[in-house]
Motif scaffolding. Structure first.
Motif, short mmCIF file in Angstrom:
data_model
loop_
_atom_site.label_atom_id
_atom_site.label_comp_id
_atom_site.label_asym_id
_atom_site.label_seq_id
_atom_site.Cartn_x
_atom_site.Cartn_y
_atom_site.Cartn_z
N THR A 113 0.81 -1.22 0.00
CA THR A 113 0.00 0.00 0.00
C THR A 113 0.85 1.27 0.00
O THR A 113 0.30 2.37 -0.12
CB THR A 113 -0.93 0.03 1.23
OG1 THR A 113 -0.14 0.19 2.43
CG2 THR A 113 -1.74 -1.26 1.33
N TRP A 114 2.15 1.12 0.16
CA TRP A 114 3.04 2.28 0.20
C TRP A 114 3.47 2.65 -1.22
O TRP A 114 4.18 1.88 -1.89
CB TRP A 114 4.26 1.98 1.06
CG TRP A 114 3.94 1.76 2.51
CD1 TRP A 114 2.89 2.27 3.21
CD2 TRP A 114 4.68 0.96 3.44
NE1 TRP A 114 2.93 1.86 4.52
CE2 TRP A 114 4.02 1.05 4.68
CE3 TRP A 114 5.84 0.18 3.35
CZ2 TRP A 114 4.47 0.37 5.82
CZ3 TRP A 114 6.28 -0.48 4.48
CH2 TRP A 114 5.61 -0.38 5.70
N LEU A 159 7.61 -9.06 -4.12
CA LEU A 159 6.60 -8.35 -4.89
C LEU A 159 6.71 -6.84 -4.78
O LEU A 159 6.02 -6.11 -5.49
CB LEU A 159 5.20 -8.78 -4.42
CG LEU A 159 4.77 -10.20 -4.82
CD1 LEU A 159 3.56 -10.62 -4.02
CD2 LEU A 159 4.48 -10.25 -6.32
N THR A 160 7.55 -6.36 -3.89
CA THR A 160 7.70 -4.92 -3.68
C THR A 160 9.17 -4.52 -3.80
O THR A 160 9.78 -4.06 -2.83
CB THR A 160 7.14 -4.50 -2.30
OG1 THR A 160 7.74 -5.35 -1.30
CG2 THR A 160 5.63 -4.66 -2.26
N PRO A 161 9.76 -4.67 -4.98
CA PRO A 161 11.18 -4.39 -5.15
C PRO A 161 11.53 -2.92 -5.01
O PRO A 161 12.72 -2.57 -4.92
CB PRO A 161 11.48 -4.90 -6.57
CG PRO A 161 10.16 -4.79 -7.28
CD PRO A 161 9.13 -5.12 -6.24
N GLN A 162 10.53 -2.04 -4.98
CA GLN A 162 10.80 -0.62 -4.82
C GLN A 162 11.25 -0.29 -3.40
O GLN A 162 11.88 0.75 -3.16
CB GLN A 162 9.56 0.21 -5.18
CG GLN A 162 8.40 0.11 -4.20
CD GLN A 162 7.47 -1.05 -4.49
OE1 GLN A 162 7.86 -2.05 -5.07
NE2 GLN A 162 6.21 -0.90 -4.09
N ASN A 198 16.63 -6.53 -2.89
CA ASN A 198 16.19 -5.48 -1.97
C ASN A 198 16.22 -5.94 -0.52
O ASN A 198 15.58 -5.32 0.34
CB ASN A 198 14.78 -5.01 -2.34
CG ASN A 198 13.75 -6.13 -2.31
OD1 ASN A 198 14.09 -7.30 -2.46
ND2 ASN A 198 12.49 -5.78 -2.13
N LEU A 199 16.98 -6.99 -0.23
CA LEU A 199 17.06 -7.51 1.14
C LEU A 199 18.42 -7.21 1.75
O LEU A 199 19.45 -7.64 1.24
CB LEU A 199 16.82 -9.02 1.16
CG LEU A 199 17.06 -9.73 2.50
CD1 LEU A 199 16.16 -9.16 3.58
CD2 LEU A 199 16.90 -11.23 2.35
#
Length: 340
Positions: free
Chosen positions: A72-73, A106-109, A164-165
């Motif tokens: 949601t961000w 699912l949220t690589p941003q 992204n981790l």
């Protein structure tokens, strides 16, 4: 629970606050760094309060209603995952951890900072292809409308970590440095970091023996940190070191030399160093003349004023509170981040 966080090392380099994401809350103590856990203290205040988020206090509680929160961000951000728990706690099922990883894929941003004291389960799960198949399965089952091709998971199945981790372990003293850091080095991650907070003793990052070297029949003694560009990515080093003292009502003092030694090791190796805080106690020679005195030696032994042996080389610390103690180490802030 609030999304934005004041945790200094979760903000962006431009000062934009980061966020916390707690799809699990609750934990149990596992080492000395847990003794005065701020999260437990906060959660237990509300135990038994009907309808409160922490009605069950600090018991392990899965929060599936919060799994989709990062989706949601709209604005990319740094996210401290499970500030109120430990993602690799033994009471958290594998399939639920896999759902958390599916959301990260699912949220690589967003950039996710995962910090654990459960180094063994972290290494075991993330090093097994079966876990990443489970991530893909859970993702397809629970998040089918979000991403059809599962590119990030597919990359992981090919042997590459989630880009992204940022994966870290807590290192409060030399004992846990020697145990947790080798496990981190053997776990796939785009960025590996150490959180030396609360720092309860001196830590020499050169003391370890990388366990995979011993398993192959030869001991491989090396520094955990390495100069940028000196070796290929892999199991060779740590990308970031955070250090800080303890805060809270029962906080233990941190000897300044411990923080300086970590800073100097990072500087020599070209590794970013972040000094988060002094905590409740600040060195008396920083200009503090109020607050209860605590005496501490370089080995971490402490005394109240008048109790220390006369021959002991001790340093006087003042309990002035986190805000007054500040974040200056030898007159400057240390706010370096990994270049990723």
């Amino acid at each position: 629970m609030a999304e934005n966080t004041s945790i200094e090392w979760t903000r962006s380099e431009d000062g934009t606050p980061g966020s916390t994401w707690n799809p699990v809350t609750g934990c149990t103590k596992i080492s000395d760094g847990c003794t005065n856990c701020y999260a437990e203290t906060f959660a237990e205040r509300w135990r038994g309060t009907a309808g409160h988020h922490f009605e069950n206090g600090f018991d392990i509680t899965l929060r599936p209603d919060r799994l989709r929160l990062p989706m949601t961000w709209r604005t990319p951000r740094r996210v401290f995952l499970n500030s109120m728990s430990d993602l690799f706690h033994t009471d958290i099922p594998d399939h639920y951890i896999a759902q958390v990883f599916a959301v990260m894929a699912l949220t690589p941003q967003h950039t996710y900072q995962v910090l654990t004291k459960r180094h063994g389960r972290m290494k075991s799960l993330l090093s097994r292809p079966a876990f990443w198949h489970l991530v893909a399965e859970q993702g397809r089952e629970h998040f089918t409308g979000c991403q059809e091709d599962w590119l990030a998971v597919g990359a992981m199945l090919g042997g590459q970590p989630l880009p992204n981790l940022w994966l870290g372990v807590s290192v409060e003293d030399q004992t846990w440095a020697d145990i947790r850091i080798p496990a981190l080095l053997e776990t796939p991650a785009a960025v590996r970091f150490l959180s030396c907070e609360p720092l309860l003793g001196p830590v020499d990052l050169k003391q370890a023996v990388i366990t995979m070297g011993s398993e192959r029949g030869h001991g491989l003694t090396t520094s955990f940190v390495h100069a940028s560009g000196c070796c290929e990515r892999g199991l060779h080093g740590i990308d970031w070191v955070i250090a800080g003292g303890e805060s809270g009502p029962r906080a233990r003092p941190m000897h300044p030399q411990w923080a300086r030694h970590l800073r100097d090791q990072c500087e020599m190796a070209g590794v970013p160093f972040f000094f988060k805080q002094w905590g409740q106690h600040a060195p008396e020679d920083h200009g503090h003349d109020r607050g209860r005195v605590a005496l501490i030696d370089a080995q971490g032994r402490t005394w109240t004023e008048g109790e220390a042996p006369a021959q002991q080389d001790t340093l006087r610390m003042r309990r002035v509170g986190k805000t007054q103690a500040g974040r200056l180490l030898d007159g400057r802030h240390h706010d370096a981040f990994p270049a990723r």
